[in-house]
Design a protein around this motif. Structure first.
Motif, short mmCIF file in Angstrom:
data_model
loop_
_atom_site.label_atom_id
_atom_site.label_comp_id
_atom_site.label_asym_id
_atom_site.label_seq_id
_atom_site.Cartn_x
_atom_site.Cartn_y
_atom_site.Cartn_z
N ASN A 31 4.13 -4.83 3.06
CA ASN A 31 4.53 -3.80 2.10
C ASN A 31 3.45 -2.74 1.94
OD1 ASN A 31 2.83 -5.69 0.90
ND2 ASN A 31 3.70 -5.41 -1.13
N LYS A 32 3.88 -1.54 1.58
CA LYS A 32 2.95 -0.44 1.32
C LYS A 32 2.36 -0.61 -0.07
CE LYS A 32 5.46 3.06 4.05
NZ LYS A 32 6.25 4.31 3.96
N LEU A 33 1.05 -0.81 -0.13
CA LEU A 33 0.39 -0.94 -1.42
C LEU A 33 -0.15 0.41 -1.88
CD1 LEU A 33 -1.60 -4.28 -0.95
CD2 LEU A 33 0.72 -3.94 -1.84
N LYS A 34 -0.35 0.54 -3.17
CA LYS A 34 -0.90 1.78 -3.72
C LYS A 34 -2.30 2.06 -3.20
CE LYS A 34 2.09 3.57 -6.71
NZ LYS A 34 2.51 4.98 -6.67
N GLN A 35 -3.01 1.00 -2.80
CA GLN A 35 -4.39 1.19 -2.36
C GLN A 35 -4.47 1.73 -0.93
OE1 GLN A 35 -5.16 -3.09 -2.87
NE2 GLN A 35 -6.08 -3.08 -0.84
N TYR A 36 -3.34 1.82 -0.23
CA TYR A 36 -3.34 2.38 1.12
C TYR A 36 -3.14 3.89 1.04
CZ TYR A 36 -2.13 -2.47 2.41
OH TYR A 36 -2.10 -3.83 2.55
N PRO A 37 -4.13 4.70 1.41
CA PRO A 37 -3.91 6.15 1.43
C PRO A 37 -2.74 6.49 2.35
CG PRO A 37 -6.24 5.62 1.72
CD PRO A 37 -5.49 4.33 1.82
N LYS A 38 -1.93 7.45 1.94
CA LYS A 38 -0.71 7.76 2.69
C LYS A 38 -1.02 8.12 4.13
CE LYS A 38 3.59 10.36 2.46
NZ LYS A 38 4.42 11.33 1.69
N LEU A 68 6.09 -1.04 5.28
CA LEU A 68 7.35 -0.53 4.73
C LEU A 68 7.32 -0.63 3.21
CD1 LEU A 68 9.99 -2.05 7.19
CD2 LEU A 68 9.43 0.38 6.90
N GLY A 69 7.89 0.39 2.56
CA GLY A 69 7.99 0.39 1.11
C GLY A 69 9.35 -0.13 0.66
N PHE A 70 9.46 -0.40 -0.63
CA PHE A 70 10.69 -0.94 -1.19
C PHE A 70 11.88 -0.02 -0.89
CE2 PHE A 70 13.70 -1.25 -4.75
CZ PHE A 70 14.03 -2.59 -4.68
N SER A 71 11.75 1.25 -1.19
CA SER A 71 12.87 2.18 -1.01
C SER A 71 13.19 2.42 0.46
CB SER A 71 12.57 3.50 -1.70
OG SER A 71 11.42 4.12 -1.14
N ASP A 72 12.20 2.22 1.35
CA ASP A 72 12.44 2.42 2.79
C ASP A 72 13.54 1.50 3.31
OD1 ASP A 72 10.36 4.24 2.83
OD2 ASP A 72 8.87 2.77 3.48
N MET A 73 13.64 0.31 2.74
CA MET A 73 14.56 -0.69 3.26
C MET A 73 16.03 -0.34 3.03
SD MET A 73 12.46 -2.53 4.68
CE MET A 73 13.75 -3.52 5.40
N PHE A 74 16.30 0.63 2.18
CA PHE A 74 17.68 1.04 1.91
C PHE A 74 18.05 2.31 2.68
CE2 PHE A 74 15.94 -1.33 -1.61
CZ PHE A 74 16.88 -2.33 -1.77
N CYS A 75 17.16 2.76 3.55
CA CYS A 75 17.44 3.91 4.40
C CYS A 75 18.01 3.43 5.73
CB CYS A 75 16.16 4.71 4.66
SG CYS A 75 15.40 5.37 3.18
N LYS A 76 18.92 4.19 6.27
CA LYS A 76 19.51 3.82 7.55
C LYS A 76 18.41 3.67 8.59
CE LYS A 76 23.69 4.80 10.17
NZ LYS A 76 24.87 5.69 10.29
N ASP A 110 5.02 -6.35 -6.96
CA ASP A 110 5.31 -6.92 -5.65
C ASP A 110 5.33 -5.86 -4.56
OD1 ASP A 110 5.92 -9.87 -5.59
OD2 ASP A 110 7.20 -9.30 -7.26
N TRP A 111 5.52 -4.60 -4.96
CA TRP A 111 5.63 -3.51 -3.98
C TRP A 111 4.58 -2.43 -4.19
CZ3 TRP A 111 8.57 -4.44 0.08
CH2 TRP A 111 9.44 -5.54 -0.03
N LEU A 123 7.43 -9.18 5.23
CA LEU A 123 8.87 -9.33 5.42
C LEU A 123 9.24 -9.23 6.90
CD1 LEU A 123 10.48 -6.34 6.00
CD2 LEU A 123 9.56 -5.93 3.73
N TRP A 124 10.39 -9.79 7.21
CA TRP A 124 11.04 -9.64 8.52
C TRP A 124 12.41 -9.06 8.26
CZ3 TRP A 124 15.79 -11.64 9.70
CH2 TRP A 124 16.21 -11.59 11.04
N TYR A 125 12.86 -8.17 9.14
CA TYR A 125 14.24 -7.71 9.00
C TYR A 125 14.83 -7.40 10.35
CZ TYR A 125 14.12 -2.66 10.05
OH TYR A 125 14.06 -1.45 10.69
#
Length: 584
Positions: free
Chosen positions: A128-135, A143-151, A261-262, A269-271
């Protein structure tokens, strides 16, 4: 909001409260300061490395010239010799010029986004993408939480806009949640079902709550628990089913549905996306996808059974979730699901560590591999289990011995009763086959960014650890890997296992597990009645990459993506794990 919808979990979660109200600006400021500190430390480390390279190059030049053999000096040789002397006296300008060029490149890192060719993980493993990781320092295995709902979860790397409108239905499971994290789903009006853990004997919480918290698209369910236990076990899997118009996305990981958690806790995660099955009749007649294991058939059966078991009494999963697992093609799956389902089961090879044994035996029973043969001494090629988790139970050498047999299939499970009866068994021979990665107290208090206030996922009862039977010698430090600086100071919530030879090298016969199982009997199951029955008090889910030909590269890719060092140093004499004092 009534007490039913307020229920999240027993763990303390103060991150959400901290980030609310007047403190949100201060919170963002803290993140910015942390990132700037990380950036500065990273640049300093790069500069030190380049300086060391320059010094090494200079020393190498001097050494090379000093080692040249003497030759007879004539007029031409004298001239040549003089040139050599001149170059050896003052080689620094050229080296410094190169160093200055590299230093300039490093100084530009603050303003230039790193460019690289996008390459998606073949392993389908992500953190997961943590806040401590510079963009600008994030990578395609994050991957971030919202990324997983993108096609396309990687839309940013292709300069695309996120496509979420194609989502038709969402099913998620968790051990506690925060509505704030779920708000984008709730406001989207997409059909949403959430399965959450609940206290065993709280009769005020209904099994099914429709229009939860006032959102018409949200149904909250509480799966069945073990009625024979006063505690009831934990509903602990992290499974997401995200239905798109043309495929089903299956996500299995270690993270729950809290904001931390995010953003704060390191999870994995695996997907995989499974297309609609247009030829269902043809698929049912196909042979197993592998001579050693029916990947497709087992995946579908295990997933379907687990989802059905999660449903409260009288509920049809297809009607509730608006998802039919029979509609999809699983022929491309190359991992194996391993679930723990609450209850006592006479088929010991169906769940938990019993199924793990069945998997490993299927892939190794015909292999002439001395590492799978039982022996009394740790050899060069003896299998080693490296387990990393954040919650530990009351484990002992009996648990270790049973787990080792299940993870290596070195002997039949039924022979374990002989080991249990053998009181002269040397505990050192068992413990040296394990490496347990768990945060030290020093790491949590001094090295993590957010400190012990945010270390609620790390659980070890002090009274368990202080027992004489507790295997303290297997503990290794949780520390950041060398390949990604910004993992430094992360608080873990991952659950991973890697089985290798004693050299820890990743090979085709290595095993990798990720999921929700902590290193506990509650998660993996307890053998009963002379190993003729297995008892699971928890519901869990994970995946295994089994021993397979040409699988080493994919497994190594996973290891390279870990937010911790697999080859972690052992606890020193004065180190203690991060422990808590609490009642069972």
């Amino acid at each position: 909001m009534d007490s039913q919808s307020k229920q999240i979990s027993s763990k303390k979660r103060d991150y959400n409260a901290y980030m609310k109200g007047n403190q949100i600006d201060e919170g963002e400021k803290i993140y910015e300061e942390i990132n700037q500190q990380y950036k500065q430390l990273h640049l300093e480390r790069q500069q030190q490395r380049l300086l060391q390279q320059a010094q090494n190059a200079q020393a190498s030049n001097f050494q090379k010239e000093n080692n040249e053999k003497e030759v007879k000096i004539n007029d031409s040789q004298l001239k040549s010799s003089q040139n050599i002397v001149n170059s050896s006296v003052n080689p620094i300008p050229q080296v410094n010029n190169n160093y200055q060029k590299e230093q300039n490149k490093v100084s530009q890192m603050q303003n230039i986004h790193t460019k690289f060719e996008f390459k998606q993980q073949k392993s389908q493993f992500f953190i997961n993408k943590l806040k401590q990781y510079p963009k600008e320092e994030q990578t395609p295995y994050m991957l971030g939480f919202s990324d997983m709902f993108c096609k396309n979860p990687f839309f940013e790397y292709f300069n695309e806009q996120p496509e979420r409108q194609d989502v038709q239905s969402i099913f998620m499971t968790t051990y506690g949640y925060e509505t704030e994290l779920l708000m984008p789903i709730l406001k989207s009006n997409k059909h949403f079902v959430l399965a959450n853990d609940k206290p065993m004997h709280d009769k005020s919480i209904k099994d099914v709550i429709k229009e939860n918290d006032g959102f018409k698209n949200w149904t909250l369910i509480h799966p069945p628990k073990d009625v024979s236990s006063s505690w009831g076990g934990a509903f602990h899997p992290k499974l997401w089913l995200i239905k798109f118009s043309s495929f089903l996305r299956v996500v299995i990981g270690s993270g729950n549905l809290h904001v931390s958690d995010w953003s704060v806790w390191s999870n994995c995660l695996w997907y995989q996306d499974f297309p609609l099955n247009a030829n269902k009749k043809e698929k049912t007649q196909q042979k197993p996808s592998s001579p050693k294991w029916d990947f497709e058939g087992d995946f579908k059966i295990t997933l379907t059974e687990l989802v059905k078991k999660m449903m409260p009494s009288g509920i049809n999963y297809q009607d509730l979730l608006k998802i039919n697992l029979d509609d999809y093609d699983y022929s491309e799956v190359k991992i194996i699901l391993i679930s723990s389902i609450v209850g006592r089961h006479t088929d010991i090879y169906k769940y938990g560590r019993g199924k793990m044994y069945k998997i490993i035996q299927a892939f190794t029973q015909n292999e002439k591999n001395i590492t799978n043969q039982p022996n009394n001494n740790l050899t060069q090629n003896q299998k080693i289990i490296t387990y990393q988790c954040t919650s530990l139970g009351n484990i002992d050498n009996t648990f270790l011995n049973e787990f080792y047999t299940c993870a290596t299939a070195n002997k039949p499970i039924t022979e374990l009763k002989k080991d249990k009866a053998n009181k002269k068994q040397d505990p050192n021979l068992i413990e040296q086959k394990f490496r347990l990665i768990f945060p030290t107290a020093e790491y949590i208090y001094e090295d993590t960014i957010y400190g012990p206030e945010y270390a609620s996922p790390v659980i070890l009862n002090q009274k368990y650890y202080e027992k004489e039977s507790f295997p303290k010698s297997i503990f290794h430090q949780f520390c950041s890997p060398d390949n990604y600086f910004y993992h430094t100071g992360a608080i873990p919530h991952l659950k991973t296992m890697v089985v290798t030879d004693n050299d820890l090298q990743i090979k085709d016969d290595s095993i990798v597990y990720i999921g929700s199982h902590n290193f506990t009997a509650a998660a993996w199951g307890r053998f009963e009645k002379d190993y003729s029955q297995i008892y699971n008090s928890n519901t869990e889910l994970g995946i295994i990459y089994p021993p397979m030909e040409d699988s080493a590269c994919i497994k190594q890719e996973i290891i390279n993506s870990f937010s911790f060092k697999l080859d972690a140093p052992k606890y020193t004499q004065n180190m203690k794990p991060f422990v808590r004092n609490f009642e069972d």
